[in-house]
Design a protein around this motif. Structure first.
Motif, PDB file in Angstrom:
ATOM      1  N   LEU A  36      99.624  11.679  13.615  1.00 18.41           N
ATOM      2  CA  LEU A  36      99.304  12.902  14.356  1.00 18.41           C
ATOM      3  C   LEU A  36     100.531  13.771  14.555  1.00 18.41           C
ATOM      4  O   LEU A  36     100.447  15.010  14.475  1.00 18.41           O
ATOM      5  CB  LEU A  36      98.676  12.543  15.709  1.00 18.41           C
ATOM      6  N   LEU A  37     101.673  13.161  14.819  1.00 19.90           N
ATOM      7  CA  LEU A  37     102.902  13.942  14.978  1.00 19.90           C
ATOM      8  C   LEU A  37     103.242  14.680  13.688  1.00 19.90           C
ATOM      9  O   LEU A  37     103.703  15.827  13.714  1.00 19.90           O
ATOM     10  CB  LEU A  37     104.050  13.039  15.406  1.00 19.90           C
ATOM     11  N   ARG A  38     103.024  14.038  12.557  1.00 18.53           N
ATOM     12  CA  ARG A  38     103.281  14.698  11.280  1.00 18.53           C
ATOM     13  C   ARG A  38     102.301  15.844  11.065  1.00 18.53           C
ATOM     14  O   ARG A  38     102.676  16.918  10.556  1.00 18.53           O
ATOM     15  CB  ARG A  38     103.189  13.682  10.150  1.00 18.53           C
ATOM     16  N   VAL A  85      98.105  23.571  29.093  1.00 17.80           N
ATOM     17  CA  VAL A  85      96.837  22.843  29.184  1.00 17.80           C
ATOM     18  C   VAL A  85      96.911  21.531  28.408  1.00 17.80           C
ATOM     19  O   VAL A  85      96.339  20.511  28.816  1.00 17.80           O
ATOM     20  CB  VAL A  85      95.657  23.715  28.712  1.00 17.80           C
ATOM     21  N   GLN A  86      97.623  21.512  27.302  1.00 18.74           N
ATOM     22  CA  GLN A  86      97.774  20.273  26.536  1.00 18.74           C
ATOM     23  C   GLN A  86      98.599  19.252  27.307  1.00 18.74           C
ATOM     24  O   GLN A  86      98.267  18.057  27.331  1.00 18.74           O
ATOM     25  CB  GLN A  86      98.414  20.579  25.180  1.00 18.74           C
ATOM     26  N   SER A  87      99.671  19.700  27.953  1.00 21.85           N
ATOM     27  CA  SER A  87     100.498  18.781  28.744  1.00 21.85           C
ATOM     28  C   SER A  87      99.725  18.206  29.913  1.00 21.85           C
ATOM     29  O   SER A  87      99.943  17.052  30.312  1.00 21.85           O
ATOM     30  CB  SER A  87     101.749  19.513  29.255  1.00 21.85           C
ATOM     31  N   ALA A 139     105.911  14.286  20.908  1.00 17.56           N
ATOM     32  CA  ALA A 139     106.285  12.871  20.851  1.00 17.56           C
ATOM     33  C   ALA A 139     106.349  12.269  22.245  1.00 17.56           C
ATOM     34  O   ALA A 139     106.079  11.073  22.426  1.00 17.56           O
ATOM     35  CB  ALA A 139     107.628  12.711  20.142  1.00 17.56           C
ATOM     36  N   SER A 140     106.682  13.083  23.237  1.00 18.33           N
ATOM     37  CA  SER A 140     106.737  12.586  24.606  1.00 18.33           C
ATOM     38  C   SER A 140     105.359  12.220  25.141  1.00 18.33           C
ATOM     39  O   SER A 140     105.239  11.576  26.183  1.00 18.33           O
ATOM     40  CB  SER A 140     107.388  13.625  25.527  1.00 18.33           C
ATOM     41  N   LEU A 141     104.296  12.635  24.441  1.00 22.31           N
ATOM     42  CA  LEU A 141     102.928  12.294  24.854  1.00 22.31           C
ATOM     43  C   LEU A 141     102.461  10.978  24.245  1.00 22.31           C
ATOM     44  O   LEU A 141     101.286  10.619  24.383  1.00 22.31           O
ATOM     45  CB  LEU A 141     101.973  13.424  24.445  1.00 22.31           C
TER      46      LEU A 141
END
Length: 465
Positions: free
Chosen positions: A22-24, A37-39, A14-16
Motif C-alpha cells: 500500500l505504501l508503494r 480526515v485520513q489521519s 508509513a506512520s499509520l
C-alpha cells in the motif's frame, strides 16, 4: 536505475502502520502526507471501530476508508471467501471514482474490485461477480437487484461503507440501502462518510448501519474550501446569462471548466449555445445512458473538450484533475449544493474560482447561501455586459425626529387631553323623526320652578262647576 516508487517518500503514511504494497501504491499515486480526515479516520478504522465521518468535499474521504479496508484484507487473506467489502455510493460517477482510487492505491497488491452500477449491461456485471472480487463498489438499486436474484452473496462480508450518505437521502435511496443492510452479517465493521452529517435522516440511517459509532468531524459542514475564490456577476435574463457565460469562457484562464445548471434542459440548452459559438463542450446529466456518460467523461478527462456543462448529477463524485473554473449558470438550490459544486475545483492543493450568475429572482437565494456558508462573495462585472439589475435596493434609514421645543410636550399633551370642538358631532348623530319636524320652530325657554311647585307657563285646567 530503478523506476519503482520509493515508499519512503510517503513517510507520513508509513506512520499509520500500512503494509509495504500500500505504501508503494500511495507513492505511485503521488500522495505525500495524509490529509486531516485520513489521519483522524485510518487509525480507529484499522482498530475495527465503526465510524461516522464528516469532512469537506475533496478532503480525501475515499482513501480514508479504502486504505484501512485494503490493509485488513491483505493482513488476513481468505481466497475462498465471497465478497468481503461493500462500498455503497449514490451515483455511477462516484462509483467509478472510488474504483479508480482503488486501482491507484492497490496497484502493488493482489486485491480485486468491481463496480456494480445501474446502466451497465447486467451480463457483464454477472461475469464480474463470478470472478469473486474482494471489494464491490455499487449503487444501491442495481446491487439490490443482484442480491435478490442470488447473483451476489453477503455471507462473508466484513466491511460495509456508505459514502455520501446525505445525497442518498436526497435521491430517495434509503429504502434500498436499508434492505441491503438487513441482509448483511451483524458481525461487520460499518463506516459512514458524508460531507454533511447534520441533515435530517443521516443519524437515523447511521442507527441502521452501526451501533455506538465513533463520530469524526474535522471541518464544519458549512466550511468553504480555503483555496477557492468566490465571485458573482449580476444578470438580467437567460439571454444575458448566455452572453456572460460565453465571455467568461473566452477570457478566463483555465485548463478545464465546469458549468452547472439546475435542470437537464438548461444544461442541454447551454451546451447547444456554446457549440454554436464555437466553444467545444460536452453535456452530462442523469438521462444519459452509461455508455454515453463514459464517453463524455473520457472526452473531458483527456482534454478533448475543456468545458463540461452538467446538471447536479456531476456535483458529487466528479473528480477530474485540472478543473480550475466552476460557473453556476443557475444559483444552486441550497448552500450544500453550492459547496459541492464549488468543491469540484481547488483540489489537490490547486487554487480555483467559482463564479455565479445571479438574476433578480435568484438574489435572495444567493444571499441566503452566503449567510449559510459564511462566504464573502466578490461582485464583479464584465465590460460592456453590465446588468440593469443592480441587486437588492438599500433600505433607507428612518429620518430623525426634530428636537422638541421647550414646552412642546406639555402643549401636545394638553392638546391631546382637550377634546376637539364638535368632537361629538364628528360622527353624525342619529336624528329622530320628531326632531326633523320641529326644524325652524322657536324653542320654548326652559321653565323655572315656582314656590308652590307649579311650573311657570303652565295653567292647571279649570274646574267645572
Amino acid at each position: 536505475m530503478s523506476t519503482e516508487p520509493d515508499s519512503s517518500d510517503s513517510c507520513g503514511f508509513a506512520s499509520l502502520d500500512l503494509v509495504e504494497p500500500l505504501l508503494r501504491g500511495i507513492a505511485k499515486a503521488g500522495f505525500e502526507t495524509p490529509t486531516p480526515v485520513q489521519s483522524a479516520v485510518i487509525p480507529p478504522a484499522l482498530d475495527g471501530r465503526d465510524l461516522m465521518a464528516a469532512a469537506a468535499t475533496g478532503s480525501g474521504k475515499t482513501a480514508a476508508f479504502l486504505l484501512p479496508i485494503m490493509q485488513r484484507l491483505l493482513a488476513s487473506p481468505a481466497p475462498r471467501a465471497g465478497t468481503r467489502a461493500l462500498v455503497l455510493v449514490p451515483t455511477r460517477e462516484l462509483a467509478y471514482q472510488v474504483l479508480d482510487h482503488f486501482h491507484a492505491l492497490g496497484s502493488y497488491s493482489r486485491l480485486t474490485a468491481a463496480a456494480i452500477v445501474g446502466g451497465d449491461p447486467r451480463n457483464h456485471q454477472v461475469n464480474a461477480l463470478r470472478r469473486n472480487p474482494e471489494i464491490l463498489i455499487a449503487t444501491p438499486g442495481r446491487f439490490l437487484e443482484h442480491l435478490e436474484t442470488g447473483e451476489v452473496d453477503l455471507t462473508d462480508l466484513v466491511f460495509l461503507v456508505l459514502d455520501e450518505a446525505d445525497l442518498m437521502l436526497d435521491m430517495g435511496l434509503v429504502e434500498d440501502v436499508v434492505a441491503i443492510i438487513t441482509q448483511a452479517p451483524a458481525a461487520r465493521q460499518s463506516l459512514l462518510f458524508s460531507a454533511t452529517l447534520h441533515r435530517r435522516g443521516v443519524p437515523e440511517l447511521a442507527a441502521h448501519l452501526s451501533r455506538d459509532p465513533l463520530t469524526v468531524t474535522l471541518d464544519h459542514h458549512r466550511s468553504a474550501h480555503p483555496d477557492i475564490d468566490h465571485q458573482l456577476i449580476l444578470a438580467d435574463d437567460p439571454a444575458h446569462k448566455a452572453r456572460l457565460l460565453h465571455r467568461l469562457l473566452m477570457e478566463a484562464d483555465y485548463e478545464r471548466a465546469l458549468v452547472f445548471s439546475n435542470t437537464r434542459a438548461g444544461a442541454e440548452a447551454a451546451a447547444a449555445r456554446l457549440a454554436d459559438l464555437d466553444i467545444r463542450c460536452a453535456v452530462l446529466h442523469g438521462e444519459l445512458d452509461q455508455r454515453e456518460r463514459k464517453r463524455v467523461m473520457g472526452l473531458f478527462r483527456d482534454g478533448t473538450v475543456a468545458v463540461l456543462v452538467a446538471s447536479d448529477v456531476a456535483a458529487r463524485g466528479l473528480d477530474v484533475p485540472g478543473v480550475e473554473l466552476v460557473v453556476n449558470l443557475d444559483v444552486p438550490r441550497s448552500g450544500d449544493d453550492y459547496l459541492h459544486r464549488s468543491g469540484r475545483t481547488g483540489r489537490a492543493g490547486r487554487s480555483g474560482l467559482t463564479v455565479s450568475l445571479v438574476s433578480a429572482p435568484e438574489w435572495n437565494r444567493m444571499a441566503g447561501i452566503e449567510r449559510y456558508l459564511g462566504l464573502h462573495v466578490e461582485q464583479r462585472t464584465l465590460d460592456g455586459l453590465d446588468a440593469l439589475f443592480r441587486g437588492a435596493p438599500k433600505r433607507r434609514k428612518p429620518a430623525k425626529k426634530a428636537a422638541a421645543r421647550p414646552g412642546a410636550k406639555r402643549a401636545a399633551g394638553a392638546a391631546k387631553a382637550k377634546p376637539k370642538a364638535g368632537a361629538k358631532a364628528g360622527a353624525k348623530s342619529k336624528q329622530r323623526l320628531r326632531d326633523r319636524k320641529n326644524i325652524g320652530k322657536r324653542r320654548q325657554p326652559a321653565a323655572k320652578p315656582s314656590g308652590d311647585g307649579v311650573e311657570a307657563g303652565f295653567e292647571p285646567p279649570k274646574r267645572r262647576h
